[in-house]
Enzyme design. Structure first.
Site, PDB file in Angstrom:
ATOM      1  N   GLU A 233      38.570  39.767  48.630  1.00  0.00           N
ATOM      2  CA  GLU A 233      39.940  39.325  48.423  1.00  0.00           C
ATOM      3  C   GLU A 233      40.685  40.207  47.444  1.00  0.00           C
ATOM      4  OE1 GLU A 233      38.317  35.420  47.459  1.00  0.00           O
ATOM      5  OE2 GLU A 233      38.984  35.760  45.407  1.00  0.00           O
TER       6      GLU A 233
ATOM      7  N   CYS B 262      45.311  42.876  41.983  1.00  0.00           N
ATOM      8  CA  CYS B 262      43.944  42.596  41.550  1.00  0.00           C
ATOM      9  C   CYS B 262      43.036  42.860  42.743  1.00  0.00           C
ATOM     10  CB  CYS B 262      43.866  41.134  41.104  1.00  0.00           C
ATOM     11  SG  CYS B 262      42.205  40.612  40.662  1.00  0.00           S
TER      12      CYS B 262
ATOM     13  N   CYS C 239      28.825  39.649  44.216  1.00  0.00           N
ATOM     14  CA  CYS C 239      28.471  40.286  42.945  1.00  0.00           C
ATOM     15  C   CYS C 239      27.059  39.852  42.587  1.00  0.00           C
ATOM     16  CB  CYS C 239      29.441  39.859  41.833  1.00  0.00           C
ATOM     17  SG  CYS C 239      29.073  40.626  40.233  1.00  0.00           S
TER      18      CYS C 239
ATOM     19  N   CYS D  73      26.944  35.438  36.850  1.00  0.00           N
ATOM     20  CA  CYS D  73      27.579  34.632  35.799  1.00  0.00           C
ATOM     21  C   CYS D  73      27.826  33.229  36.360  1.00  0.00           C
ATOM     22  CB  CYS D  73      28.889  35.269  35.341  1.00  0.00           C
ATOM     23  SG  CYS D  73      28.693  37.006  34.868  1.00  0.00           S
TER      24      CYS D  73
ATOM     25  N   CYS E  49      31.342  31.726  37.565  1.00  0.00           N
ATOM     26  CA  CYS E  49      32.158  32.553  38.447  1.00  0.00           C
ATOM     27  C   CYS E  49      31.781  32.296  39.904  1.00  0.00           C
ATOM     28  CB  CYS E  49      31.929  34.019  38.088  1.00  0.00           C
ATOM     29  SG  CYS E  49      32.575  35.173  39.305  1.00  0.00           S
TER      30      CYS E  49
ATOM     31  N   CYS F 273      38.660  34.690  40.505  1.00  0.00           N
ATOM     32  CA  CYS F 273      37.600  35.529  41.031  1.00  0.00           C
ATOM     33  C   CYS F 273      36.729  34.880  42.101  1.00  0.00           C
ATOM     34  CB  CYS F 273      36.752  35.877  39.804  1.00  0.00           C
ATOM     35  SG  CYS F 273      35.535  37.109  40.015  1.00  0.00           S
TER      36      CYS F 273
HETATM   37  N1  SAH Z   1      32.859  41.680  37.280  1.00  0.00           N
HETATM   38  C1  SAH Z   1      33.894  42.069  36.408  1.00  0.00           C
HETATM   39  C2  SAH Z   1      35.282  42.018  37.035  1.00  0.00           C
HETATM   40  C3  SAH Z   1      35.578  40.885  37.976  1.00  0.00           C
HETATM   41  S1  SAH Z   1      35.704  39.289  37.228  1.00  0.00           S
HETATM   42  C4  SAH Z   1      33.842  41.247  35.144  1.00  0.00           C
HETATM   43  O1  SAH Z   1      33.144  40.253  35.106  1.00  0.00           O
HETATM   44  O2  SAH Z   1      34.513  41.635  34.186  1.00  0.00           O
HETATM   45  C5  SAH Z   1      37.260  39.374  36.371  1.00  0.00           C
HETATM   46  C6  SAH Z   1      37.375  38.414  35.203  1.00  0.00           C
HETATM   47  O3  SAH Z   1      37.465  37.063  35.668  1.00  0.00           O
HETATM   48  C7  SAH Z   1      36.189  38.476  34.270  1.00  0.00           C
HETATM   49  O4  SAH Z   1      36.625  38.511  32.933  1.00  0.00           O
HETATM   50  C8  SAH Z   1      35.477  37.194  34.598  1.00  0.00           C
HETATM   51  O5  SAH Z   1      34.641  36.788  33.558  1.00  0.00           O
HETATM   52  C9  SAH Z   1      36.626  36.258  34.870  1.00  0.00           C
HETATM   53  N2  SAH Z   1      36.257  35.041  35.604  1.00  0.00           N
HETATM   54  C10 SAH Z   1      35.353  34.901  36.581  1.00  0.00           C
HETATM   55  N3  SAH Z   1      35.306  33.614  37.005  1.00  0.00           N
HETATM   56  C11 SAH Z   1      36.198  32.924  36.265  1.00  0.00           C
HETATM   57  C12 SAH Z   1      36.611  31.561  36.227  1.00  0.00           C
HETATM   58  N4  SAH Z   1      36.068  30.651  37.041  1.00  0.00           N
HETATM   59  N5  SAH Z   1      37.570  31.207  35.353  1.00  0.00           N
HETATM   60  C13 SAH Z   1      38.117  32.143  34.525  1.00  0.00           C
HETATM   61  N6  SAH Z   1      37.774  33.431  34.514  1.00  0.00           N
HETATM   62  C14 SAH Z   1      36.820  33.831  35.374  1.00  0.00           C
HETATM   63 FE1  SF4 Z   2      30.269  39.302  38.777  1.00  0.00          FE
HETATM   64 FE2  SF4 Z   2      31.760  37.155  38.425  1.00  0.00          FE
HETATM   65 FE3  SF4 Z   2      30.116  37.938  36.484  1.00  0.00          FE
HETATM   66 FE4  SF4 Z   2      32.309  39.409  37.048  1.00  0.00          FE
HETATM   67  S1  SF4 Z   2      32.262  37.301  36.243  1.00  0.00           S
HETATM   68  S2  SF4 Z   2      30.218  40.141  36.693  1.00  0.00           S
HETATM   69  S3  SF4 Z   2      32.429  39.096  39.281  1.00  0.00           S
HETATM   70  S4  SF4 Z   2      29.493  37.213  38.520  1.00  0.00           S
END
Ligand code: SAH
Ligand code: SF4
Length: 380
Positions: free
Chosen positions: A118, A131, A138, A142, A145, A369
């Site tokens: 996306e 974005c 991924c 995390c 996410c 994300c």
């Molecule tokens: N993988 C990279 C970039 C993609 S995620 C990273 O983690 O930095 C982009 C941002 O969105 C990151 O800071 C991530 O921690 C945040 N993010 C992911 N899921 C989220 C959620 N459910 N609520 C708020 N921020 C989120």
């Molecule tokens: Fe991957 Fe989501 Fe963690 Fe970013 S926040 S590194 S997209 S699992």
């Protein structure tokens, strides 16, 4: 409980550090995968004079078209072959969602092999930010996410990344986004995937985005943000590229105990190591590093953690971007209370650390994300 938690003790394999699953078939070669010299060679291979590479580049990077019929400056006999050889369709829009009166547009793309990724276009009064995703899924795991829950499908190619921005540029140029015809001014690698785990393709995409028109899209390097979970060797490598892109580091906790669970790759590179790499990046590039911190109610939003974060960052070239957590379906976690958020901001400011709270654009279209792709792949 997430895979991250079940992985177990210190000897457990850190999610995402293994190589991407062996790619079954690579996406077809595309003009945007190639630098200008490679494009000339590819055009010559197709039996055409090398200068056609610049003509094709102008169509793609300045007019945002890959439709042979529109390339009237090319001989009719060459058009189809050049477009078929160098501008194959890579992304098909599967869903398009808008909100904020049409100024936020999210697209769910289907790749040639059926993966879903996306991108989101966000128009503000003074800029338009795209974005983009760098991977399908991924592998970093995390637990807060949506992308992390599904694991890694595969790396995107350079052209699949660049194509998301070109699609946004095309829709903006057409005037279809309220506010009149416009241009993409900013790109953030904050869609699906960990950009520094797909280093080569992402770096080449950054070059395509920032090379002057018509070699690339002509976006300013400073307006491109690469967001990483904290892959230290790759941060150092990025610092050596001679670029001035903005680095965002997703910290989410100032202490290793909590960060080990929120960002499992922290078991490999600790908070202090990640921040040291961030400061090296700031030293080399002169760019202020953005520290991303998703505020999760009663998990990482305590006053003492704000103080700890403030002392880690004080005196460094950094600012904090607080992101109210966008809860993923089924998650027990939610965003911080307003009072806790205010307190967190106040304590960071008391340490002299600049703070912004990210707006929550696109929430009603699963703007965060990976959420749209997650709901599309779980719906029947
Ligand atoms: N993988 C990279 C970039 C993609 S995620 C990273 O983690 O930095 C982009 C941002 O969105 C990151 O800071 C991530 O921690 C945040 N993010 C992911 N899921 C989220 C959620 N459910 N609520 C708020 N921020 C989120
Ligand atoms: Fe991957 Fe989501 Fe963690 Fe970013 S926040 S590194 S997209 S699992």
């Amino acid at each position: 409980m997430s895979r991250a938690h079940t992985a177990g003790g210190p000897s457990a394999v850190v999610p995402g550090l293994s190589a991407a699953p062996r790619e079954r078939r690579r996406p077809p070669r595309h003009l945007a995968d190639l630098d200008p010299a490679e494009r000339r060679a590819a055009v010559a291979e197709l039996g055409e004079p090398a200068f056609r590479a610049a003509q094709l580049s102008r169509h793609f990077f300045a007019r945002y078209t890959d439709d042979a019929a529109e390339m009237t400056d090319l001989p009719a006999a060459s058009r189809e072959a050049l477009a078929a050889g160098l501008l194959p369709p890579l992304l098909t829009a599967d869903q398009e969602l808008t909100c904020d009166n049409g100024t936020t547009r999210k697209t769910l793309w289907r790749t040639f092999d059926g993966a879903l990724v996306e991108s989101v276009l966000m128009r503000y009064p003074d800029r338009v930010t795209m974005c983009v995703s760098s991977q399908a899924g991924c592998g970093m795991g995390c637990p807060f996410c949506a992308t992390g829950q599904a694991g890694l499908t595969r790396n995107l190619s350079t052209a699949e990344i660049v194509g998301q921005v070109v699609a946004g540029a095309r829709v903006l140029a057409s005037g279809a986004v309220p506010g009149g015809p416009g241009r993409v001014s900013n790109v953030v690698f904050m869609g699906m995937g960990e950009p520094l785990a797909n280093y080569g393709a992402v770096l080449a995409a950054v070059r395509r985005l920032t090379d002057p028109v018509p070699d690339g899209l002509g976006i300013s390097q400073r307006s491109v943000t690469v967001s990483t979970v904290g892959l230290v060797p790759a941060i150092d490598r990025l610092a050596r590229e001679g670029l001035s892109v903005t680095l965002a580091v997703s910290l989410h906790a100032p202490d290793d105990g909590l960060r080990d669970t929120l960002v499992p790759v922290n078991r490999r590179w600790k908070v202090a190591e990640v921040l040291d790499a961030a400061w090296r990046y700031a030293d080399v590039t002169g760019r202020r590093v953005s520290i991303e911190y998703a505020l999760i109610r009663d998990i990482n939003d305590h006053g003492w953690r704000a103080d700890m974060l403030g002392s880690l960052l004080a005196g460094h070239l950094a600012h904090v971007n607080l992101i109210p957590l966008n809860p993923t379906p089924g998650s027990k976690w939610t965003a911080s209370r307003p009072q806790a958020q205010r307190e967190f901001v106040g304590r960071l400011e008391a340490h002299g650390v600049p703070v912004t709270v990210r707006d929550t654009r696109g929430r009603e279209i699963d703007g965060a994300c990976g959420q749209l792709a997650a709901s599309a792949s779980t719906s029947p």
